[in-house]
Design a protein around this motif. Structure first.
Motif, PDB file in Angstrom:
ATOM      1  N   ALA A  48      27.481  -9.264  15.446  1.00 55.52           N
ATOM      2  CA  ALA A  48      27.787 -10.316  16.421  1.00 55.52           C
ATOM      3  C   ALA A  48      26.650 -10.471  17.428  1.00 55.52           C
ATOM      4  O   ALA A  48      26.312 -11.595  17.825  1.00 55.52           O
ATOM      5  CB  ALA A  48      29.094  -9.998  17.143  1.00 55.52           C
ATOM      6  N   ALA A  49      26.041  -9.362  17.849  1.00 55.79           N
ATOM      7  CA  ALA A  49      24.936  -9.435  18.814  1.00 55.79           C
ATOM      8  C   ALA A  49      23.727 -10.132  18.210  1.00 55.79           C
ATOM      9  O   ALA A  49      23.053 -10.931  18.885  1.00 55.79           O
ATOM     10  CB  ALA A  49      24.554  -8.026  19.272  1.00 55.79           C
ATOM     11  N   VAL A  50      23.444  -9.858  16.942  1.00 53.87           N
ATOM     12  CA  VAL A  50      22.322 -10.527  16.272  1.00 53.87           C
ATOM     13  C   VAL A  50      22.597 -12.027  16.165  1.00 53.87           C
ATOM     14  O   VAL A  50      21.709 -12.852  16.424  1.00 53.87           O
ATOM     15  CB  VAL A  50      22.073  -9.914  14.880  1.00 53.87           C
ATOM     16  N   CYS A  51      23.817 -12.396  15.814  1.00 49.88           N
ATOM     17  CA  CYS A  51      24.180 -13.816  15.759  1.00 49.88           C
ATOM     18  C   CYS A  51      24.013 -14.479  17.120  1.00 49.88           C
ATOM     19  O   CYS A  51      23.502 -15.601  17.229  1.00 49.88           O
ATOM     20  CB  CYS A  51      25.620 -13.978  15.287  1.00 49.88           C
ATOM     21  N   LEU A 137      16.110  -6.767  15.374  1.00 50.75           N
ATOM     22  CA  LEU A 137      17.256  -6.319  16.168  1.00 50.75           C
ATOM     23  C   LEU A 137      16.944  -6.384  17.658  1.00 50.75           C
ATOM     24  O   LEU A 137      17.747  -6.898  18.453  1.00 50.75           O
ATOM     25  CB  LEU A 137      17.636  -4.889  15.788  1.00 50.75           C
ATOM     26  N   PHE A 138      15.784  -5.871  18.043  1.00 50.37           N
ATOM     27  CA  PHE A 138      15.424  -5.846  19.455  1.00 50.37           C
ATOM     28  C   PHE A 138      15.343  -7.253  20.037  1.00 50.37           C
ATOM     29  O   PHE A 138      15.903  -7.534  21.107  1.00 50.37           O
ATOM     30  CB  PHE A 138      14.086  -5.133  19.646  1.00 50.37           C
ATOM     31  N   VAL A 139      14.670  -8.160  19.348  1.00 43.80           N
ATOM     32  CA  VAL A 139      14.520  -9.534  19.845  1.00 43.80           C
ATOM     33  C   VAL A 139      15.882 -10.214  19.966  1.00 43.80           C
ATOM     34  O   VAL A 139      16.194 -10.840  20.991  1.00 43.80           O
ATOM     35  CB  VAL A 139      13.591 -10.344  18.915  1.00 43.80           C
ATOM     36  N   CYS A 140      16.715 -10.098  18.933  1.00 51.36           N
ATOM     37  CA  CYS A 140      18.012 -10.777  18.956  1.00 51.36           C
ATOM     38  C   CYS A 140      18.940 -10.195  20.010  1.00 51.36           C
ATOM     39  O   CYS A 140      19.630 -10.936  20.722  1.00 51.36           O
ATOM     40  CB  CYS A 140      18.668 -10.713  17.571  1.00 51.36           C
ATOM     41  N   ILE A 141      18.969  -8.869  20.130  1.00 48.26           N
ATOM     42  CA  ILE A 141      19.832  -8.245  21.135  1.00 48.26           C
ATOM     43  C   ILE A 141      19.358  -8.601  22.537  1.00 48.26           C
ATOM     44  O   ILE A 141      20.172  -8.891  23.431  1.00 48.26           O
ATOM     45  CB  ILE A 141      19.885  -6.717  20.936  1.00 48.26           C
ATOM     46  N   GLY A 154      22.898  -8.353  35.030  1.00 49.82           N
ATOM     47  CA  GLY A 154      22.797  -6.900  34.981  1.00 49.82           C
ATOM     48  C   GLY A 154      21.364  -6.434  35.017  1.00 49.82           C
ATOM     49  O   GLY A 154      20.468  -7.192  35.373  1.00 49.82           O
ATOM     50  N   PRO A 155      21.128  -5.166  34.641  1.00 50.19           N
ATOM     51  CA  PRO A 155      19.770  -4.627  34.617  1.00 50.19           C
ATOM     52  C   PRO A 155      18.896  -5.420  33.639  1.00 50.19           C
ATOM     53  O   PRO A 155      19.405  -6.233  32.868  1.00 50.19           O
ATOM     54  CB  PRO A 155      19.987  -3.184  34.126  1.00 50.19           C
ATOM     55  N   PRO A 156      17.585  -5.179  33.666  1.00 54.70           N
ATOM     56  CA  PRO A 156      16.689  -5.926  32.773  1.00 54.70           C
ATOM     57  C   PRO A 156      17.143  -5.868  31.321  1.00 54.70           C
ATOM     58  O   PRO A 156      17.366  -4.790  30.765  1.00 54.70           O
ATOM     59  CB  PRO A 156      15.349  -5.201  32.969  1.00 54.70           C
ATOM     60  N   SER A 157      17.292  -7.035  30.703  1.00 52.07           N
ATOM     61  CA  SER A 157      17.839  -7.097  29.350  1.00 52.07           C
ATOM     62  C   SER A 157      16.936  -6.416  28.334  1.00 52.07           C
ATOM     63  O   SER A 157      17.419  -5.905  27.321  1.00 52.07           O
ATOM     64  CB  SER A 157      18.076  -8.553  28.952  1.00 52.07           C
ATOM     65  N   LEU A 158      15.620  -6.381  28.571  1.00 54.75           N
ATOM     66  CA  LEU A 158      14.721  -5.737  27.618  1.00 54.75           C
ATOM     67  C   LEU A 158      14.978  -4.234  27.565  1.00 54.75           C
ATOM     68  O   LEU A 158      14.912  -3.618  26.499  1.00 54.75           O
ATOM     69  CB  LEU A 158      13.267  -6.018  27.994  1.00 54.75           C
ATOM     70  N   VAL A 159      15.282  -3.646  28.725  1.00 55.72           N
ATOM     71  CA  VAL A 159      15.582  -2.213  28.766  1.00 55.72           C
ATOM     72  C   VAL A 159      16.889  -1.927  28.034  1.00 55.72           C
ATOM     73  O   VAL A 159      16.990  -0.995  27.231  1.00 55.72           O
ATOM     74  CB  VAL A 159      15.665  -1.718  30.223  1.00 55.72           C
ATOM     75  N   ILE A 160      17.900  -2.752  28.290  1.00 57.78           N
ATOM     76  CA  ILE A 160      19.191  -2.566  27.622  1.00 57.78           C
ATOM     77  C   ILE A 160      19.038  -2.775  26.122  1.00 57.78           C
ATOM     78  O   ILE A 160      19.592  -2.024  25.309  1.00 57.78           O
ATOM     79  CB  ILE A 160      20.242  -3.543  28.183  1.00 57.78           C
ATOM     80  N   ALA A 161      18.287  -3.807  25.735  1.00 57.24           N
ATOM     81  CA  ALA A 161      18.092  -4.097  24.312  1.00 57.24           C
ATOM     82  C   ALA A 161      17.403  -2.939  23.606  1.00 57.24           C
ATOM     83  O   ALA A 161      17.763  -2.586  22.478  1.00 57.24           O
ATOM     84  CB  ALA A 161      17.283  -5.382  24.148  1.00 57.24           C
ATOM     85  N   ALA A 162      16.415  -2.327  24.263  1.00 58.35           N
ATOM     86  CA  ALA A 162      15.737  -1.174  23.667  1.00 58.35           C
ATOM     87  C   ALA A 162      16.715  -0.020  23.473  1.00 58.35           C
ATOM     88  O   ALA A 162      16.732   0.641  22.424  1.00 58.35           O
ATOM     89  CB  ALA A 162      14.563  -0.742  24.540  1.00 58.35           C
ATOM     90  N   GLY A 163      17.582   0.202  24.485  1.00 61.28           N
ATOM     91  CA  GLY A 163      18.574   1.268  24.377  1.00 61.28           C
ATOM     92  C   GLY A 163      19.588   1.009  23.282  1.00 61.28           C
ATOM     93  O   GLY A 163      19.949   1.922  22.521  1.00 61.28           O
ATOM     94  N   LEU A 164      20.037  -0.230  23.172  1.00 64.72           N
ATOM     95  CA  LEU A 164      21.028  -0.565  22.136  1.00 64.72           C
ATOM     96  C   LEU A 164      20.419  -0.508  20.740  1.00 64.72           C
ATOM     97  O   LEU A 164      21.089  -0.091  19.781  1.00 64.72           O
ATOM     98  CB  LEU A 164      21.605  -1.953  22.410  1.00 64.72           C
ATOM     99  N   THR A 165      19.172  -0.922  20.605  1.00 67.48           N
ATOM    100  CA  THR A 165      18.503  -0.825  19.307  1.00 67.48           C
ATOM    101  C   THR A 165      18.384   0.636  18.882  1.00 67.48           C
ATOM    102  O   THR A 165      18.610   0.986  17.715  1.00 67.48           O
ATOM    103  CB  THR A 165      17.109  -1.478  19.365  1.00 67.48           C
ATOM    104  N   VAL A 176      19.207   1.758  11.374  1.00 64.72           N
ATOM    105  CA  VAL A 176      18.525   0.471  11.257  1.00 64.72           C
ATOM    106  C   VAL A 176      18.379   0.064   9.793  1.00 64.72           C
ATOM    107  O   VAL A 176      18.527  -1.104   9.444  1.00 64.72           O
ATOM    108  CB  VAL A 176      17.149   0.540  11.954  1.00 64.72           C
ATOM    109  N   ASP A 177      18.131   1.042   8.916  1.00 64.12           N
ATOM    110  CA  ASP A 177      17.997   0.724   7.495  1.00 64.12           C
ATOM    111  C   ASP A 177      19.288   0.119   6.936  1.00 64.12           C
ATOM    112  O   ASP A 177      19.255  -0.675   6.000  1.00 64.12           O
ATOM    113  CB  ASP A 177      17.632   1.976   6.696  1.00 64.12           C
ATOM    114  N   GLY A 178      20.415   0.502   7.529  1.00 61.56           N
ATOM    115  CA  GLY A 178      21.691  -0.027   7.063  1.00 61.56           C
ATOM    116  C   GLY A 178      21.912  -1.491   7.388  1.00 61.56           C
ATOM    117  O   GLY A 178      22.828  -2.120   6.861  1.00 61.56           O
TER     118      GLY A 178
END
Length: 280
Positions: A48-51, A137-141, A154-165, A176-178
């Motif tokens: 859903a996040a990628v979409c 994944l990182f770009v889409c998230i 919220g906090p910087p989205s790039l930081v959150i995206a890196a953490g979620l990736t 990630v391979d999955g």
């Protein structure tokens, strides 16, 4: 449509697709085989996040869009490639009744572009593996988080995206391979959601390019003009965006394993805390 509406609609459609199709989703669609898509909570939320993030990508053809400005010089450079490419495609394929320049709501707002982007991601991930998967994944998230900043800053989205990736790689089955089997499909779905969302606005979108319609190859597909939305108008900001937000929350509770039980547990705990602080 506004960025927040695109992100929410992408998330809602991603959740609905995974909720309805479940393990029957075609995850190897580019390779010509069918495999089970992830149906665990992490997999569904990642899909859903990628979409949601991919639903912002088509606006790389606009110099001031969220997609263009999100990644500083990198996304600006991408936009400066996308806009001339879109204009070139327009000039080479325009029909006698087509008007405009094709730089905005052009090539990136077509179904052919959506499918081609998904196929390209699948081909690139098959060739280069994890770097492509991680980058996508990182770009889409990051785009998804930024798109929702209008609702919950919220906090910087790039930081959150890196953490979620990183979290996807560590805790989602297969890491990630999955995501390799379904990542391209999720991006295609998000891009299509964006184009359809723009089609319901006043300007429409050339979804069916290059099929000729009424003497035009870049025909702006849309609903009846009296019911089309004005981008950023009161209908979108007061009804559409809040409605999509409610739909996303409901879908999370309905289709994400354990989300409903967690919500009920949180409700009970909050109720207990309030009761403990009450009179007497």
């Amino acid at each position: 449509m506004l960025g927040v509406s695109h992100a929410l609609s992408g998330a809602a459609v991603g959740l609905a697709v995974m909720g309805v199709a479940g393990a029957g989703v075609v995850s190897g669609w580019a390779a010509g085989h069918v495999a089970a898509a992830p149906v665990d909570a992490g997999g569904i939320l990642t899909f859903a996040a990628v979409c949601a993030g991919a639903a912002l990508l088509p606006d790389l053809d606009h110099p001031s869009s969220m997609a263009t400005t999100r990644f500083s010089w990198a996304s600006v450079a991408a936009s400066r490639v996308v806009r001339p490419l879109s204009a070139l495609a327009y000039r080479l394929t325009r029909a006698r009744r087509d008007t405009g320049r094709g730089t905005h709501r052009g090539l990136t707002h077509t179904a052919l572009f959506a499918v081609g982007t998904g196929l390209a991601i699948n081909a690139a991930s098959a060739r280069w593996g994890a770097p492509v998967l991680l980058g996508t994944l990182f770009v889409c998230i990051a785009l998804a988080i930024k798109g929702l900043d209008a609702l919950v800053p919220g906090p910087p989205s790039l930081v959150i995206a890196a953490g979620l990736t990183y979290a996807v790689d560590r805790w989602v089955p297969g890491g990630v391979d999955g995501t390799a089997g379904w990542l391209g499909a999720a991006v295609t779905l998000g891009v299509l959601v964006h184009a359809v969302g723009d089609a319901v606005t006043e300007s429409g979108a050339p979804l069916l390019w290059p099929i000729p319609i009424r003497g035009r190859r870049w025909y702006p597909v849309g609903g009846p003009r009296p019911v089309r939305l004005r981008t950023g108008g009161r209908v979108e900001t007061v009804l559409v965006a809040p409605g999509l937000a409610v739909a996303v929350v409901l879908l999370v509770l309905l289709v994400v394993p354990g989300a409903g039980a967690l919500a009920l547990e949180l409700r009970d705990r909050v109720g207990d805390l309030l009761a403990a602080r009450g009179p007497g």
